[in-house]
Enzyme design. Sequence first.
Site, PDB file in Angstrom:
ATOM      1  N   ASP A  52       0.839  -1.200   0.000  1.00 48.07           N
ATOM      2  CA  ASP A  52       0.000   0.000   0.000  1.00 48.07           C
ATOM      3  C   ASP A  52       0.880   1.258   0.000  1.00 48.07           C
ATOM      4  OD1 ASP A  52      -2.573  -1.501   0.398  1.00 48.07           O
ATOM      5  OD2 ASP A  52      -1.528  -2.077   2.212  1.00 48.07           O
ATOM      6  N   GLU A 312       1.457  -6.443  -5.320  1.00 48.82           N
ATOM      7  CA  GLU A 312       1.236  -5.620  -6.518  1.00 48.82           C
ATOM      8  C   GLU A 312       2.504  -4.902  -6.977  1.00 48.82           C
ATOM      9  OE1 GLU A 312      -2.394  -3.330  -6.821  1.00 48.82           O
ATOM     10  OE2 GLU A 312      -1.355  -1.727  -7.905  1.00 48.82           O
TER      11      GLU A 312
HETATM   12  O1  TRH Z   1       4.294  -6.234   0.714  1.00 45.32           O
HETATM   13  P1  TRH Z   1       3.247  -6.726  -0.200  1.00 45.32           P
HETATM   14  O2  TRH Z   1       2.724  -8.054   0.079  1.00 45.32           O
HETATM   15  O3  TRH Z   1       2.113  -5.675  -0.184  1.00 45.32           O
HETATM   16  C1  TRH Z   1       0.750  -5.708  -0.492  1.00 45.32           C
HETATM   17  C2  TRH Z   1      -0.069  -5.577   0.724  1.00 45.32           C
HETATM   18  O4  TRH Z   1      -0.226  -6.828   1.310  1.00 45.32           O
HETATM   19  C3  TRH Z   1      -1.339  -4.920   0.381  1.00 45.32           C
HETATM   20  O5  TRH Z   1      -2.254  -4.896   1.450  1.00 45.32           O
HETATM   21  C4  TRH Z   1      -1.972  -5.520  -0.822  1.00 45.32           C
HETATM   22  O6  TRH Z   1      -2.937  -4.611  -1.216  1.00 45.32           O
HETATM   23  C5  TRH Z   1      -0.975  -5.629  -1.941  1.00 45.32           C
HETATM   24  O7  TRH Z   1       0.196  -6.320  -1.513  1.00 45.32           O
HETATM   25  C6  TRH Z   1      -1.557  -6.326  -3.140  1.00 45.32           C
HETATM   26  O8  TRH Z   1       3.810  -6.730  -1.720  1.00 45.32           O
HETATM   27  P2  TRH Z   1       4.161  -5.591  -2.771  1.00 45.32           P
HETATM   28  O9  TRH Z   1       2.905  -4.989  -3.314  1.00 45.32           O
HETATM   29  O10 TRH Z   1       5.074  -6.164  -3.725  1.00 45.32           O
HETATM   30  O11 TRH Z   1       4.905  -4.457  -1.960  1.00 45.32           O
HETATM   31  C7  TRH Z   1       6.214  -4.610  -1.489  1.00 45.32           C
HETATM   32  C8  TRH Z   1       6.904  -3.268  -1.508  1.00 45.32           C
HETATM   33  O12 TRH Z   1       8.114  -3.340  -0.773  1.00 45.32           O
HETATM   34  C9  TRH Z   1       7.266  -2.807  -2.896  1.00 45.32           C
HETATM   35  O13 TRH Z   1       7.106  -1.402  -3.010  1.00 45.32           O
HETATM   36  C10 TRH Z   1       8.749  -3.141  -3.014  1.00 45.32           C
HETATM   37  C11 TRH Z   1       9.183  -2.889  -1.602  1.00 45.32           C
HETATM   38  N1  TRH Z   1      10.404  -3.572  -1.160  1.00 45.32           N
HETATM   39  C12 TRH Z   1      11.483  -2.797  -0.817  1.00 45.32           C
HETATM   40  O14 TRH Z   1      11.441  -1.555  -0.942  1.00 45.32           O
HETATM   41  N2  TRH Z   1      12.604  -3.422  -0.360  1.00 45.32           N
HETATM   42  C13 TRH Z   1      12.694  -4.762  -0.242  1.00 45.32           C
HETATM   43  O15 TRH Z   1      13.752  -5.273   0.196  1.00 45.32           O
HETATM   44  C14 TRH Z   1      11.576  -5.546  -0.641  1.00 45.32           C
HETATM   45  C15 TRH Z   1      11.658  -7.055  -0.564  1.00 45.32           C
HETATM   46  C16 TRH Z   1      10.443  -4.915  -1.093  1.00 45.32           C
END
Ligand code: TRH
Length: 418
Positions: A52, A312
């Site tokens: 999010d 996402e």
């Molecule tokens: O973390 P996620 O599972 O996030 C979400 C939430 O669960 C949310 O509620 C839901 O609506 C959505 O998924 C579909 O996965 P996501 O979307 O990939 O987000 C991870 C974020 O973290 C992304 O911006 C990349 C960042 N990230 C970093 O900045 N550094 C890291 O080391 C990693 C592994 C990720």
Amino acid sequence: MIAAAKMPLIDDTYCLPSNLPNTPEMHSTTSSQTSHAISLTLFCKVVDNYGDIGICWRLARQLAHEHGVAVTLWVDDLASFRSICPEVDSSADVQDVQGIAVQHWRDQNGVFAAGDVADIVVEFFACDIPPGYIKAMSECAPRPVWLNLEGLTAETWVEGCHTLPSPHPQLPLTKYFFFPGFNRRTGGLQLESGLIAQREAFLADPRAASDFLAQFGVTETEMRALKVSLFCYPQAPIAALFAAWQASGQAVLCLVPEGVGGDAVTDFLGQPSTAGAHATRGALTVRVLPFVPQPDYDKLLWACDVNFVRGEDSFVRAQWAAKPFIWHIYPQDENLHHVKLKAFLSTSPAATPSLTALALAWNGATGDGIDIAALWRNMQADLPNIARLSMDWERVLLANGDLATNLLKFAETVPPRV
Ligand code: TRH
């Protein structure tokens, strides 16, 4: 405030009247822009994890840095924000982060006046914005452009809902749905203007990947292995995949962020899964990485040969990495997520039969008794083909424009609201 319909939102030569509301001094503009930027307020509620805030922060930065928009980001969970952007102060009510005004959104009881309202108001994922803010929006003349930025799916129904108006039941306000997506009938995907060039420069530099990964302890020998990043939810059949990699004829280096992978990772390591922990068994080396700032996560994806991503935002970044990837979709009730997963797999040409079979099994969308090792071997043999098709897919996506630009273009078309 001035009617968004009358202002060239994506043209950096615009000039707005000096009585613009909500343009805090902390906002910076690039040198080519006038001092009166369009203002946009983005409301983000963190449901869980990092997606999010990850999506909202990326959008806030791009709007501010590439379009000169004066962005205010209201977010209710500064600790999650800090995980992907270490310069965030998780105790500050108001702060400037990279030229964006960040407000800690504590509750729904805020008191707002019309002068506090931005030209464009975006609520992420239909989060309820404070009633006081909505009332203040209704008192503006003209009233702001109000958008609900929705979640990403490849299902075709979004094409009929993208940009649909939703009039407020009592107040003289209309909210518009804005859907990200994979074709021109949607808002497209988030993409920073320099990202593809940065990736190409990274990949063209023979030292870039090894220098980047060296900070996590990756050795020159490990660099010669098949490099895999692993970001998934705990339900994934990680232990089965580890067993397949361990017994594989080719060395595999798996890079997993701290806190991801649950028992399968700790069991393999034989120690807690804290950043820096690593172990090698058979052909597989697992290394635990710290959670890196968002721009470094892109580098991690570029440096690897295969990426396991989730949710996402990392799912979108994997597509801009243009490497073979397996998506672990966010689980939903009644297996709704399987419908979304299948919609995507049937949209992307890079989802070859071998990739599709592993992706379905990874997400529990196939029956029991699945042989993960066999599915992995099939996909591994197909990697060069998938990599080529991933570049084709990227070309398709690039033709849709990027979400931030498309959002501003749409806001420009919303009729004046006087
Ligand atoms: O973390 P996620 O599972 O996030 C979400 C939430 O669960 C949310 O509620 C839901 O609506 C959505 O998924 C579909 O996965 P996501 O979307 O990939 O987000 C991870 C974020 O973290 C992304 O911006 C990349 C960042 N990230 C970093 O900045 N550094 C890291 O080391 C990693 C592994 C990720």
